[in-house]
Scaffold this active site. Structure first.
Site, PDB file in Angstrom:
ATOM      1  N   SER A 169      42.575 -20.463 -55.280  1.00  0.00           N
ATOM      2  CA  SER A 169      43.613 -19.439 -55.141  1.00  0.00           C
ATOM      3  C   SER A 169      43.744 -18.610 -56.428  1.00  0.00           C
ATOM      4  CB  SER A 169      44.917 -20.151 -54.743  1.00  0.00           C
ATOM      5  OG  SER A 169      45.873 -19.232 -54.310  1.00  0.00           O
TER       6      SER A 169
ATOM      7  N   ASP B 184      43.662 -18.336 -43.228  1.00  0.00           N
ATOM      8  CA  ASP B 184      44.240 -18.710 -44.522  1.00  0.00           C
ATOM      9  C   ASP B 184      45.761 -18.537 -44.555  1.00  0.00           C
ATOM     10  OD1 ASP B 184      43.503 -19.102 -47.607  1.00  0.00           O
ATOM     11  OD2 ASP B 184      45.089 -17.617 -47.417  1.00  0.00           O
TER      12      ASP B 184
ATOM     13  N   HIS C  94      45.895 -21.967 -46.010  1.00  0.00           N
ATOM     14  CA  HIS C  94      45.688 -21.802 -47.455  1.00  0.00           C
ATOM     15  C   HIS C  94      45.810 -23.103 -48.254  1.00  0.00           C
ATOM     16  CE1 HIS C  94      45.159 -19.562 -51.089  1.00  0.00           C
ATOM     17  NE2 HIS C  94      46.228 -20.117 -51.609  1.00  0.00           N
TER      18      HIS C  94
END
Ligand code: NAG
Ligand code: NAG
Length: 290
Positions: free
Chosen positions: A97, A216, A271
């Site tokens: 990320s 995601d 995610h």
């Protein structure tokens, strides 16, 4: 026949003693999470490749992850450099990320890094144009169309998300030299006197592995994990159509032409699940940790 015995002993060590040593892996966590959150990924690595040294970067955990990106890179770079210096055979990076942008910052600014494979795990390499629910408590409650008024100011640049906020309707501000937006500097889309050095440093990696997918739910657009962005009509503009790819501003095109860019599109992964998903590890990560 002692000679034959010694020789087979030698072969044995050649096969099992020497070649079984994997390069160390440095792990960098994402926004509003901490180094502990990558312990699941660390466990996959240790199980698949016993004996691998792993290093979770213990900095900018939790709320501190909202600190400005430039500062994060300045602090994390020497931490990683210490690990690299202790491992002259080279290391791999797995960055999740926002951590993927911290790592890109390190790779572009650190002249003597020895990173082999840079694994960018659902990281907004193309920037972010959306406010996921986890960020809502920290960001003014207006729709994304108006957030440029906050993020593209010196105060907004003091928050990590502001440093890679990519509003396709206000690229004039994103590129404004006085603002020195972090992502614009990495991309050479704003004045950067060190752009050639950034490119040379980045090109020292052997492979860039980009992992992301349509479910995601945080990275917006999700194609940002592969250097996609929105265009002015909010259609997705893929990496190969980005100005910085065409101009090879920081080495992406060179990497692609030498076969060093590897793109994985994996559906069905939310995610926060990327680093703990065994299929993702086996399909997209394990083979790059040699
Ligand atoms: C930036 O944030 C820090 C706290 O993280 C604060 O001390 C500082 O005053 C802020 N600077 C600006 C320009 O907003
Ligand atoms: C970065 O952009 C400037 C201005 O467009 C350009 O002069 C320079 O050559 C670029 N650097 C690289 C490495 O492409």
């Amino acid at each position: 026949m002692p000679d034959v015995f010694l020789f087979s002993l030698f072969l044995f060590f050649l096969q099992y003693g020497v070649s079984e040593s994997y390069k160390p892996v440095i792990l960098m966590h994402g926004i509003l999470s901490s180094q502990r959150d990558l312990n699941d990924l660390k466990a996959f690595i240790k199980k698949a490749h016993p004996g691998t040294e792993t290093y979770n970067i213990d900095a900018f955990n939790d709320l501190l992850s909202l600190e400005p990106m430039g500062k994060q890179v300045r602090i994390v770079a020497p931490m990683m450099k210490k690990i690299m210096d202790a491992n002259p055979q080279g290391v791999h990076l797995i960055c999740f990320s926002q951590g993927g942008l911290v790592c890109r910052g390190v790779l572009e600014t650190l002249p003597s890094h020895n990173v082999y494979n840079f694994i960018s795990l659902s990281s907004p390499q193309g920037g972010q144009f959306g406010v996921p629910s986890m960020l809502k408590p920290f960001i003014p409650a207006v729709s994304r169309e108006y957030l440029y008024e906050v993020f593209y100011t010196s105060v907004g640049q003091n928050v990590s998300v502001g440093d890679y906020w990519y509003d396709p309707h206000h690229l004039d501000l994103f590129k404004k030299p006085a603002l020195k937006v972090f992502l614009a500097q990495l991309n050479n889309q704003t004045a950067n006197p060190y752009s050639s050095a950034f490119k040379n440093n980045f090109l020292k990696i052997k492979n860039l592995i980009m992992i992301g997918g349509p479910d995601d739910g945080v990275i917006t657009p999700w194609q940002s994990s592969h250097f996609g962005t929105y265009d002015e009509n909010e259609n997705v503009k893929e990496m190969v159509n980005q100005e910085y790819y065409i101009k090879d501003s920081f080495g992406l095109q060179t990497l692609n032409k030498r076969g060093s860019l590897h793109k994985y599109v994996i559906p069905g992964v939310k995610h926060t699940h990327w680093h703990g998903n065994k299929d993702v590890f086996e399909k997209c990560i394990e083979q790059w940790l040699d």
